[in-house]
Design a protein around this motif. Sequence first.
Motif, PDB file in Angstrom:
ATOM      1  N   LEU A 132      36.936  -6.546 -44.069  1.00 58.82           N
ATOM      2  CA  LEU A 132      37.417  -5.211 -44.411  1.00 58.82           C
ATOM      3  C   LEU A 132      38.834  -5.382 -44.946  1.00 58.82           C
ATOM      4  CD1 LEU A 132      37.023  -1.882 -42.598  1.00 58.82           C
ATOM      5  CD2 LEU A 132      39.334  -2.663 -43.115  1.00 58.82           C
ATOM      6  N   LYS A 170      42.161  -3.119 -46.507  1.00 57.52           N
ATOM      7  CA  LYS A 170      42.731  -1.770 -46.566  1.00 57.52           C
ATOM      8  C   LYS A 170      43.661  -1.626 -47.762  1.00 57.52           C
ATOM      9  CE  LYS A 170      42.962  -1.167 -41.558  1.00 57.52           C
ATOM     10  NZ  LYS A 170      43.880  -0.872 -40.453  1.00 57.52           N
ATOM     11  N   TYR A 197      38.602  -0.026 -47.656  1.00 54.24           N
ATOM     12  CA  TYR A 197      39.018   1.046 -46.760  1.00 54.24           C
ATOM     13  C   TYR A 197      40.251   1.741 -47.306  1.00 54.24           C
ATOM     14  CZ  TYR A 197      40.650   3.253 -42.397  1.00 54.24           C
ATOM     15  OH  TYR A 197      41.076   4.131 -41.436  1.00 54.24           O
ATOM     16  N   SER A 201      43.369   3.551 -46.519  1.00 52.11           N
ATOM     17  CA  SER A 201      44.258   3.758 -45.372  1.00 52.11           C
ATOM     18  C   SER A 201      45.254   4.873 -45.671  1.00 52.11           C
ATOM     19  CB  SER A 201      44.993   2.463 -45.026  1.00 52.11           C
ATOM     20  OG  SER A 201      45.816   2.058 -46.090  1.00 52.11           O
ATOM     21  N   ILE A 253      36.047   4.139 -44.972  1.00 55.61           N
ATOM     22  CA  ILE A 253      35.441   3.051 -45.734  1.00 55.61           C
ATOM     23  C   ILE A 253      34.685   3.703 -46.873  1.00 55.61           C
ATOM     24  CG2 ILE A 253      33.821   1.124 -45.687  1.00 55.61           C
ATOM     25  CD1 ILE A 253      34.396   1.006 -42.584  1.00 55.61           C
ATOM     26  N   LEU A 265      37.302   6.734 -40.133  1.00 51.96           N
ATOM     27  CA  LEU A 265      37.815   6.080 -38.936  1.00 51.96           C
ATOM     28  C   LEU A 265      37.379   6.861 -37.695  1.00 51.96           C
ATOM     29  CD1 LEU A 265      39.537   3.927 -37.536  1.00 51.96           C
ATOM     30  CD2 LEU A 265      41.537   5.379 -37.967  1.00 51.96           C
ATOM     31  N   LEU A 295      38.865  -2.787 -36.965  1.00 50.72           N
ATOM     32  CA  LEU A 295      39.404  -1.532 -37.475  1.00 50.72           C
ATOM     33  C   LEU A 295      39.897  -0.639 -36.332  1.00 50.72           C
ATOM     34  CD1 LEU A 295      39.923   0.225 -39.985  1.00 50.72           C
ATOM     35  CD2 LEU A 295      37.601   1.124 -39.723  1.00 50.72           C
ATOM     36  N   MET A 313      44.282  -2.024 -35.732  1.00 51.79           N
ATOM     37  CA  MET A 313      44.327  -1.019 -36.795  1.00 51.79           C
ATOM     38  C   MET A 313      45.345  -1.320 -37.890  1.00 51.79           C
ATOM     39  SD  MET A 313      43.718   2.448 -34.610  1.00 51.79           S
ATOM     40  CE  MET A 313      44.174   3.474 -35.977  1.00 51.79           C
ATOM     41  N   SER A 365      45.747  -5.450 -42.360  1.00 51.82           N
ATOM     42  CA  SER A 365      45.226  -5.002 -43.657  1.00 51.82           C
ATOM     43  C   SER A 365      44.017  -5.787 -44.152  1.00 51.82           C
ATOM     44  CB  SER A 365      46.326  -5.045 -44.709  1.00 51.82           C
ATOM     45  OG  SER A 365      46.751  -6.379 -44.911  1.00 51.82           O
ATOM     46  N   GLN A 369      40.768  -7.954 -42.374  1.00 45.34           N
ATOM     47  CA  GLN A 369      40.197  -8.251 -41.067  1.00 45.34           C
ATOM     48  C   GLN A 369      38.733  -8.621 -41.176  1.00 45.34           C
ATOM     49  OE1 GLN A 369      39.616  -3.845 -39.363  1.00 45.34           O
ATOM     50  NE2 GLN A 369      41.757  -4.354 -39.695  1.00 45.34           N
TER      51      GLN A 369
END
Length: 137
Positions: free
Chosen positions: A5, A7, A52, A54, A60, A98, A112, A116, A119, A121
């Motif tokens: 993932l 962000k 994602y 942010s 997502i 989220l 996530l 959190m 950035s 993951q």
Amino acid sequence: MAKWLMKSEPNKFSWDDLVAKGDVGEEWDGVRNYQARNFMRDMAIGDQVFFYHSNIGLEIVGIAEVSALAHPDSTTDDPRWECVDIRAVKPLPTPVTLKDVKATPELSQMALVTSMRLSVQPVTQEEWDLVCTMGGL
């Protein structure tokens, strides 16, 4: 094939911006966290990535893939920082928020939720499959 993932703040670089880059994709530059950088070093071409949004949206919104292995980040002369390139594959028919992730007990250990601020993951296969189902895939 690993799952990840990544962000991005949509007011700086959004899913639509990545889609507009086409097959060329985009360098995932500007990451200045060692753990996130190390995750990018672990990525392989073809690894799948949740995109994602942010800060704004908190959801997502699409699936991308790694299109270039870790290489020097073009936004700095500091050799410590590397990045990969990614390109858009497909949007999620229904973005997964989220709030939805946090409300799903099977995702309580997803990075996530637990990391959190990170950035970039990893995502387990089970998390990947569940989020894809939640997103309409």
